[in-house]
Design an enzyme around this catalytic site. Structure first.
Site, PDB file in Angstrom:
ATOM      1  N   HIS A 173      15.181  65.681  71.875  1.00 45.84           N
ATOM      2  CA  HIS A 173      13.718  65.636  71.781  1.00 45.84           C
ATOM      3  C   HIS A 173      13.248  64.319  71.165  1.00 45.84           C
ATOM      4  CE1 HIS A 173       9.881  67.103  69.699  1.00 45.84           C
ATOM      5  NE2 HIS A 173       9.643  67.269  70.990  1.00 45.84           N
ATOM      6  N   ARG A 174      12.576  63.516  71.979  1.00 44.42           N
ATOM      7  CA  ARG A 174      12.157  62.158  71.582  1.00 44.42           C
ATOM      8  C   ARG A 174      13.377  61.318  71.186  1.00 44.42           C
ATOM      9  NH1 ARG A 174       7.189  64.151  67.635  1.00 44.42           N
ATOM     10  NH2 ARG A 174       6.505  65.812  69.011  1.00 44.42           N
ATOM     11  N   GLU A 179      14.302  63.675  76.054  1.00 48.67           N
ATOM     12  CA  GLU A 179      12.903  64.006  76.308  1.00 48.67           C
ATOM     13  C   GLU A 179      12.080  62.902  75.665  1.00 48.67           C
ATOM     14  OE1 GLU A 179       8.965  65.790  75.123  1.00 48.67           O
ATOM     15  OE2 GLU A 179      10.484  64.834  73.888  1.00 48.67           O
ATOM     16  N   HIS A 218       4.444  59.424  71.238  1.00 49.76           N
ATOM     17  CA  HIS A 218       3.981  60.810  71.257  1.00 49.76           C
ATOM     18  C   HIS A 218       2.498  60.966  70.918  1.00 49.76           C
ATOM     19  CE1 HIS A 218       3.165  64.817  69.556  1.00 49.76           C
ATOM     20  NE2 HIS A 218       3.960  65.241  70.525  1.00 49.76           N
ATOM     21  N   GLU A 257       7.355  63.607  79.380  1.00 48.82           N
ATOM     22  CA  GLU A 257       6.153  64.397  79.113  1.00 48.82           C
ATOM     23  C   GLU A 257       4.922  63.505  79.213  1.00 48.82           C
ATOM     24  OE1 GLU A 257       3.753  66.865  75.676  1.00 48.82           O
ATOM     25  OE2 GLU A 257       5.910  66.637  75.401  1.00 48.82           O
ATOM     26  N   LYS A 291       1.395  62.720  78.240  1.00 44.80           N
ATOM     27  CA  LYS A 291       0.496  63.081  77.141  1.00 44.80           C
ATOM     28  C   LYS A 291      -0.941  62.819  77.601  1.00 44.80           C
ATOM     29  CE  LYS A 291       1.574  64.112  73.516  1.00 44.80           C
ATOM     30  NZ  LYS A 291       1.850  65.446  72.939  1.00 44.80           N
ATOM     31  N   ASP A 304      15.713  68.331  68.281  1.00 42.89           N
ATOM     32  CA  ASP A 304      15.732  67.055  67.547  1.00 42.89           C
ATOM     33  C   ASP A 304      17.161  66.658  67.179  1.00 42.89           C
ATOM     34  OD1 ASP A 304      12.937  66.968  67.529  1.00 42.89           O
ATOM     35  OD2 ASP A 304      12.787  68.010  65.604  1.00 42.89           O
TER      36      ASP A 304
END
Length: 247
Positions: free
Chosen positions: A7-8, A34, A49, A109, A111, A229
Protein backbone atom coordinates in the site's frame (compact mmCIF):
# COMPACT_ATOMS: atom_id res chain seq x y z
CA UNK A 1 -2.78 -17.74 -3.68
CA UNK A 2 -3.47 -14.40 -2.00
CA UNK A 3 -1.22 -11.83 -3.68
CA UNK A 4 0.40 -9.19 -1.49
CA UNK A 5 0.07 -5.55 -2.60
CA UNK A 6 2.26 -2.97 -0.85
CA UNK A 7 0.00 0.00 0.00
CA UNK A 8 1.66 3.17 -1.32
CA UNK A 9 4.75 0.97 -1.54
CA UNK A 10 6.41 -0.44 1.59
CA UNK A 11 4.92 2.46 3.53
CA UNK A 12 5.31 0.89 6.99
CA UNK A 13 9.06 1.61 6.77
CA UNK A 14 9.63 4.00 3.84
CA UNK A 15 8.12 7.31 2.68
CA UNK A 16 4.76 6.52 1.06
CA UNK A 17 4.27 6.80 -2.70
CA UNK A 18 7.98 7.25 -3.45
CA UNK A 19 10.26 5.26 -5.74
CA UNK A 20 12.16 4.14 -2.61
CA UNK A 21 8.97 2.64 -1.11
CA UNK A 22 8.11 0.89 -4.41
CA UNK A 23 11.62 -0.53 -4.87
CA UNK A 24 11.73 -1.78 -1.27
CA UNK A 25 8.35 -3.49 -1.75
CA UNK A 26 9.76 -5.32 -4.76
CA UNK A 27 12.89 -6.30 -2.81
CA UNK A 28 10.69 -7.60 0.02
CA UNK A 29 8.93 -9.97 -2.39
CA UNK A 30 5.51 -8.31 -2.77
CA UNK A 31 3.65 -9.31 -5.93
CA UNK A 32 2.14 -5.86 -6.35
CA UNK A 33 2.20 -2.21 -5.36
CA UNK A 34 -0.65 0.24 -4.83
CA UNK A 35 -0.26 3.96 -5.55
CA UNK A 36 -2.36 7.12 -5.88
CA UNK A 37 -2.41 9.62 -8.74
CA UNK A 38 -3.49 13.22 -9.22
CA UNK A 39 -2.77 15.95 -11.78
CA UNK A 40 -0.32 18.82 -11.35
CA UNK A 41 -1.23 22.37 -12.42
CA UNK A 42 0.40 21.74 -15.82
CA UNK A 43 -1.32 18.37 -16.32
CA UNK A 44 1.36 15.85 -15.31
CA UNK A 45 0.10 12.63 -13.68
CA UNK A 46 1.86 12.60 -10.29
CA UNK A 47 1.97 9.98 -7.55
CA UNK A 48 0.66 11.38 -4.26
CA UNK A 49 -2.23 10.47 -1.95
CA UNK A 50 -3.54 13.70 -0.40
CA UNK A 51 -5.05 16.58 -2.36
CA UNK A 52 -2.47 18.81 -0.64
CA UNK A 53 1.27 18.30 -0.24
CA UNK A 54 1.19 19.40 3.44
CA UNK A 55 1.20 15.99 5.20
CA UNK A 56 3.70 14.04 3.10
CA UNK A 57 6.19 16.72 1.97
CA UNK A 58 8.02 19.80 3.24
CA UNK A 59 5.76 22.01 1.09
CA UNK A 60 2.31 23.51 1.36
CA UNK A 61 -0.62 23.85 -1.03
CA UNK A 62 -2.86 21.85 -3.32
CA UNK A 63 -1.31 19.44 -5.82
CA UNK A 64 -3.56 20.95 -8.53
CA UNK A 65 -2.11 24.43 -7.88
CA UNK A 66 1.56 23.41 -8.22
CA UNK A 67 3.42 22.70 -11.45
CA UNK A 68 5.27 19.42 -11.94
CA UNK A 69 8.60 21.28 -11.57
CA UNK A 70 7.44 22.77 -8.25
CA UNK A 71 6.25 19.38 -7.00
CA UNK A 72 9.57 17.76 -7.98
CA UNK A 73 11.47 20.21 -5.77
CA UNK A 74 9.64 19.02 -2.64
CA UNK A 75 10.94 16.29 -0.35
CA UNK A 76 8.40 13.48 0.12
CA UNK A 77 10.72 11.66 2.51
CA UNK A 78 11.48 14.32 5.10
CA UNK A 79 9.09 12.97 7.76
CA UNK A 80 10.91 9.62 7.90
CA UNK A 81 13.83 10.37 10.22
CA UNK A 82 15.80 7.34 9.07
CA UNK A 83 15.51 8.57 5.49
CA UNK A 84 18.26 11.14 5.04
CA UNK A 85 18.16 11.29 1.26
CA UNK A 86 15.63 13.53 -0.50
CA UNK A 87 12.77 11.55 -2.05
CA UNK A 88 10.90 13.44 -4.75
CA UNK A 89 7.24 12.99 -5.69
CA UNK A 90 7.39 10.61 -8.68
CA UNK A 91 5.45 10.99 -11.88
CA UNK A 92 3.33 8.03 -13.01
CA UNK A 93 5.52 7.88 -16.12
CA UNK A 94 8.58 7.31 -13.92
CA UNK A 95 6.88 4.45 -12.02
CA UNK A 96 5.57 2.75 -15.18
CA UNK A 97 8.98 2.95 -16.83
CA UNK A 98 10.47 1.22 -13.76
CA UNK A 99 7.70 -1.43 -13.85
CA UNK A 100 8.82 -2.52 -17.33
CA UNK A 101 11.95 -3.92 -15.66
CA UNK A 102 10.12 -6.22 -13.22
CA UNK A 103 6.95 -8.33 -13.02
CA UNK A 104 4.98 -6.46 -10.34
CA UNK A 105 1.26 -5.82 -10.66
CA UNK A 106 0.35 -2.17 -10.09
CA UNK A 107 -2.90 -0.91 -8.61
CA UNK A 108 -3.36 2.73 -9.67
CA UNK A 109 -5.89 4.58 -7.54
CA UNK A 110 -7.39 7.64 -9.22
CA UNK A 111 -7.78 10.33 -6.54
CA UNK A 112 -10.61 12.19 -8.24
CA UNK A 113 -13.46 12.16 -5.75
CA UNK A 114 -12.80 15.68 -4.38
CA UNK A 115 -11.36 17.34 -7.50
CA UNK A 116 -12.58 15.80 -10.76
CA UNK A 117 -9.22 16.30 -12.60
CA UNK A 118 -10.59 16.63 -16.12
CA UNK A 119 -8.84 14.24 -18.52
CA UNK A 120 -6.97 12.25 -15.88
CA UNK A 121 -8.44 8.90 -16.97
CA UNK A 122 -7.31 9.43 -20.57
CA UNK A 123 -3.80 10.42 -19.50
CA UNK A 124 -3.41 7.41 -17.20
CA UNK A 125 -4.69 4.99 -19.87
CA UNK A 126 -2.42 6.54 -22.50
CA UNK A 127 0.64 6.03 -20.26
CA UNK A 128 -0.33 2.42 -19.42
CA UNK A 129 -0.65 1.63 -23.13
CA UNK A 130 2.56 3.46 -24.00
CA UNK A 131 4.53 1.23 -21.63
CA UNK A 132 2.55 -1.86 -22.70
CA UNK A 133 1.49 -2.66 -19.16
CA UNK A 134 -2.24 -3.21 -19.72
CA UNK A 135 -2.02 -6.81 -18.41
CA UNK A 136 -0.40 -5.79 -15.13
CA UNK A 137 -2.48 -2.79 -14.09
CA UNK A 138 -5.63 -2.51 -11.97
CA UNK A 139 -7.34 0.89 -11.93
CA UNK A 140 -9.32 1.65 -8.77
CA UNK A 141 -11.16 4.66 -7.39
CA UNK A 142 -13.84 5.69 -4.91
CA UNK A 143 -15.29 7.60 -7.86
CA UNK A 144 -17.18 4.80 -9.61
CA UNK A 145 -18.19 7.05 -12.53
CA UNK A 146 -14.47 7.29 -13.22
CA UNK A 147 -14.12 3.49 -13.04
CA UNK A 148 -16.86 3.08 -15.67
CA UNK A 149 -15.23 5.77 -17.82
CA UNK A 150 -11.93 3.84 -17.68
CA UNK A 151 -13.61 0.58 -18.66
CA UNK A 152 -15.31 2.25 -21.63
CA UNK A 153 -12.05 3.80 -22.80
CA UNK A 154 -9.87 0.74 -22.14
CA UNK A 155 -11.83 -2.51 -21.60
CA UNK A 156 -8.53 -4.43 -21.66
CA UNK A 157 -7.40 -2.82 -18.36
CA UNK A 158 -8.82 -4.33 -15.17
CA UNK A 159 -10.90 -2.04 -12.95
CA UNK A 160 -11.88 -2.42 -9.29
CA UNK A 161 -14.12 0.00 -7.37
CA UNK A 162 -12.98 0.99 -3.90
CA UNK A 163 -15.68 0.51 -1.27
CA UNK A 164 -15.54 2.32 2.06
CA UNK A 165 -18.98 1.15 3.20
CA UNK A 166 -20.96 -2.09 3.04
CA UNK A 167 -22.36 -2.66 -0.45
CA UNK A 168 -25.23 -5.12 -0.98
CA UNK A 169 -24.11 -8.08 -3.13
CA UNK A 170 -20.96 -6.29 -4.36
CA UNK A 171 -20.09 -9.10 -6.78
CA UNK A 172 -23.31 -8.33 -8.71
CA UNK A 173 -22.51 -4.62 -8.60
CA UNK A 174 -18.96 -5.25 -9.85
CA UNK A 175 -20.26 -7.31 -12.77
CA UNK A 176 -22.79 -4.58 -13.63
CA UNK A 177 -19.99 -2.02 -14.09
CA UNK A 178 -17.71 -4.60 -15.77
CA UNK A 179 -15.18 -4.57 -12.92
CA UNK A 180 -13.14 -7.73 -12.40
CA UNK A 181 -12.43 -6.98 -8.74
CA UNK A 182 -13.54 -5.07 -5.66
CA UNK A 183 -11.34 -3.31 -3.09
CA UNK A 184 -13.41 -3.07 0.12
CA UNK A 185 -12.35 -1.57 3.46
CA UNK A 186 -11.35 -4.66 5.44
CA UNK A 187 -13.45 -3.75 8.50
CA UNK A 188 -16.64 -3.80 6.40
CA UNK A 189 -15.89 -7.12 4.68
CA UNK A 190 -18.03 -10.13 5.57
CA UNK A 191 -16.83 -13.71 4.99
CA UNK A 192 -19.84 -14.50 2.83
CA UNK A 193 -19.03 -11.56 0.52
CA UNK A 194 -15.49 -12.87 -0.02
CA UNK A 195 -16.74 -16.37 -0.81
CA UNK A 196 -19.61 -15.29 -3.10
CA UNK A 197 -17.45 -12.74 -4.95
CA UNK A 198 -14.51 -15.08 -5.49
CA UNK A 199 -16.89 -17.89 -6.60
CA UNK A 200 -18.39 -15.45 -9.12
CA UNK A 201 -14.95 -14.66 -10.53
CA UNK A 202 -14.73 -11.23 -8.87
CA UNK A 203 -11.37 -10.73 -7.14
CA UNK A 204 -11.51 -9.40 -3.57
CA UNK A 205 -8.55 -7.33 -2.33
CA UNK A 206 -9.32 -5.68 1.03
CA UNK A 207 -7.47 -2.56 2.26
CA UNK A 208 -5.53 -1.73 4.47
CA UNK A 209 -4.78 -4.99 6.28
CA UNK A 210 -1.93 -4.50 8.77
CA UNK A 211 -2.73 -6.74 11.76
CA UNK A 212 -1.48 -10.30 11.68
CA UNK A 213 -4.80 -11.82 12.80
CA UNK A 214 -6.63 -10.04 9.96
CA UNK A 215 -4.02 -11.17 7.44
CA UNK A 216 -4.47 -14.77 8.59
CA UNK A 217 -8.25 -14.44 8.34
CA UNK A 218 -8.36 -13.05 4.80
CA UNK A 219 -5.65 -15.33 3.43
CA UNK A 220 -7.44 -18.40 4.82
CA UNK A 221 -10.73 -17.10 3.38
CA UNK A 222 -9.16 -17.10 -0.08
CA UNK A 223 -9.03 -13.41 -1.00
CA UNK A 224 -7.29 -12.82 -4.34
CA UNK A 225 -5.14 -10.14 -2.75
CA UNK A 226 -4.35 -8.10 0.35
CA UNK A 227 -3.42 -4.42 0.36
CA UNK A 228 -1.06 -3.73 3.28
CA UNK A 229 1.45 -1.16 4.53
CA UNK A 230 3.70 -4.03 5.67
CA UNK A 231 4.33 -6.54 2.85
CA UNK A 232 7.06 -8.31 4.85
CA UNK A 233 4.61 -9.21 7.64
CA UNK A 234 1.97 -10.33 5.12
CA UNK A 235 4.45 -12.50 3.22
CA UNK A 236 5.62 -14.10 6.47
CA UNK A 237 2.00 -14.84 7.48
CA UNK A 238 1.19 -16.31 4.06
CA UNK A 239 4.31 -18.50 4.17
CA UNK A 240 3.36 -19.79 7.62
CA UNK A 241 -0.19 -20.62 6.43
CA UNK A 242 1.21 -22.43 3.38
CA UNK A 243 3.49 -24.47 5.65
CA UNK A 244 0.62 -25.40 7.99
CA UNK A 245 -1.60 -26.38 5.05
CA UNK A 246 1.03 -28.74 3.67
CA UNK A 247 1.35 -30.70 6.91
Amino acid sequence: MTLIFAHRGYSALYPENTMLAFKEAEKAGAEGIELDVQLSKDGEVVVIHDETVDRTTNGKGYVKDLTYAELKRLNAGFRMKMNLKKEPIPSLREVLKWLTGNSLICNIELKNSIFPYQGMEEKVIELIREYRLTERIIISSFNHYSIVNCYRRAPEIETAPLMGQVVYMPWIYAESIRAKGIHPKYKTLKDEVVKKSEESGVAVRPYTVNKEKDMVHFIKLGCSGLITDDPVRALRVRKQIDKETKY
